[in-house]
Design an enzyme around this catalytic site. Structure first.
Site, short mmCIF file in Angstrom:
data_model
loop_
_atom_site.label_atom_id
_atom_site.label_comp_id
_atom_site.label_asym_id
_atom_site.label_seq_id
_atom_site.Cartn_x
_atom_site.Cartn_y
_atom_site.Cartn_z
N SER A 1 -19.92 -38.15 -56.88
CA SER A 1 -18.83 -38.49 -55.98
C SER A 1 -18.29 -39.88 -56.30
O SER A 1 -19.03 -40.76 -56.75
CB SER A 1 -19.35 -38.47 -54.53
OG SER A 1 -18.44 -39.07 -53.65
N TYR B 1 -25.29 -41.45 -48.01
CA TYR B 1 -24.85 -40.31 -48.82
C TYR B 1 -24.50 -40.77 -50.23
O TYR B 1 -24.98 -40.23 -51.22
CB TYR B 1 -23.66 -39.63 -48.17
CG TYR B 1 -22.89 -38.73 -49.12
CD1 TYR B 1 -23.41 -37.50 -49.52
CD2 TYR B 1 -21.66 -39.13 -49.65
CE1 TYR B 1 -22.73 -36.69 -50.41
CE2 TYR B 1 -20.97 -38.32 -50.53
CZ TYR B 1 -21.51 -37.11 -50.92
OH TYR B 1 -20.83 -36.31 -51.81
N LYS C 1 -26.29 -40.15 -54.21
CA LYS C 1 -25.60 -39.75 -55.44
C LYS C 1 -25.87 -40.78 -56.54
O LYS C 1 -26.14 -40.41 -57.70
CB LYS C 1 -24.10 -39.62 -55.20
CG LYS C 1 -23.70 -38.50 -54.26
CD LYS C 1 -23.99 -37.12 -54.85
CE LYS C 1 -23.39 -36.01 -54.02
NZ LYS C 1 -23.71 -34.66 -54.56
#
Length: 344
Positions: free
Chosen positions: A124, A148, A152
């Site tokens: 992302s 989050y 990643k």
């Protein structure tokens, strides 16, 4: 030889399954259905007129995952599975660190045990954090600002370490910007649990009457209309990027990182206006204060993907909004919408 698609019943995963099948690949799907619906896979099969194997198991169920590898001749893995809500990750960081890191670790261990070393990882643009300049290229510093995004970023580093220790691995890390849109059939699309976290599905739910208005967070940014600008990419273009990455990994080892975006940005008010045009419905909105951590402008530099993958986004804002509206209007409650009853 089959491509294992983890999280294949999800939004990006289901669209990628369609493009893989249309391109002649055999697929095997693994999904625990924590943030997806089995109806999506049924519709993938209907769109392509191709049947495929699906396993509703969790990636951390090592024994069941190993059985999938033993049952099928897996050639490569596209790894979409993971928890993905930024807000929830801030409220419950341990859940995100545990699942996203441990599930990927288990997947890589099972891959290695079965001699499968070709992996495409769904990353992302959140790994870039608060960018100091735009467009953002793959060499920009990473520094995610929420749990989050940090998962990643940590997985990216873990995969680099795996490749350093095992040079036979081939890994493509695809950093997505803002996926929107839906398949042109209107049969599959984005179906978020609860209130959408992202702009376009929120706008779509306002247009279809499920939500009252769009909250626009800030109109005092240094942009043309004062609202934040982001790089929105059609989900089908994004799916096709995975096919290009698969081809790349056939002839390359090591880690290869690519931005997948359009290379230009649209403001919040531009997206609302475009969706009004596509839907023919008014989209009421209300200006509220800025959200902490939001930046004025964020969009991708995409020349590396164009040069090395022969990939570029082809669909513009009108197609993104048109296809999002077709999906939402045909499925006002997502995959939970009852199938139409045939008239006799």
């Amino acid at each position: 030889m089959a491509i294992l698609v983890t999280g294949g019943a999800g939004y990006i995963g289901s669209h990628t399954c369609v493009e893989l099948l249309n391109a002649g690949f055999e697929i095997v799907v693994v999904d625990n259905l924590s943030n997806s619906h089995p109806e999506a896979l049924k519709r993938v099969s209907e769109i392509t007129n191709i049947r495929f194997a699906s396993y509703f198991i969790d990636l951390m169920d090592r024994e069941s995952l190993d059985h999938v590898f033993k049952e099928h001749k897996i050639d490569a893995v596209i790894h979409f599975a993971g928890l993905k809500a930024v807000g929830e990750s801030v409220q419950n960081p341990l859940k995100y660190y545990h699942y996203n890191l441990m599930s990927t670790t288990t997947l890589c261990e099972v891959m290695e045990a079965n001699g499968v070393r070709r992996l495409i990882f769904s990353s992302s643009a959140t790994v870039y954090g608060l960018p100091k300049q735009v467009p953002i290229d793959e060499g920009a510093p990473v520094g995610a600002v929420n749990p989050y995004g940090r998962t990643k970023q940590m997985i990216e580093q873990m995969l680099q370490d795996v490749v350093d220790a095992n040079p036979g691995w081939s890994v493509a890390i695809l950093r997505y910007f803002n996926p929107v849109g839906a398949h042109e059939s209107g049969r599959i699309g984005e179906d978020p649990n609860g209130v959408p976290n992202n702009l376009v599905p929120y706008i779509a739910q306002v247009a279809v009457g499920r939500l009252a208005e769009v909250s626009v967070y800030g109109d005092d940014y240094e942009t043309a209309d004062g609202t934040g600008v982001r790089d929105y990419i059609h989900v089908v273009d994004l799916a096709l990027g995975h096919l290009k990455a698969l081809i790349k990994l056939e002839h390359a080892t090591g880690v290869h990182i690519y931005n997948l975006g359009t290379g230009r940005g649209y403001s919040v008010l531009e997206m609302i206006a475009a969706f009004q045009e596509a839907s023919g419905r008014p989209i009421p909105y209300r200006i509220t204060g800025r959200r902490p951590g939001d930046v004025a402008v964020c969009y991708a530099e995409t020349t590396k993907a164009a040069a090395e993958l022969n990939w570029r986004a082809e669909r513009g804002i009108a197609e993104m909004c048109r296809d999002s509206w077709r999906w939402q209007s045909m499925n006002p409650r997502g995959y939970r919408t009852p199938e139409p009853v045939a008239q006799t």
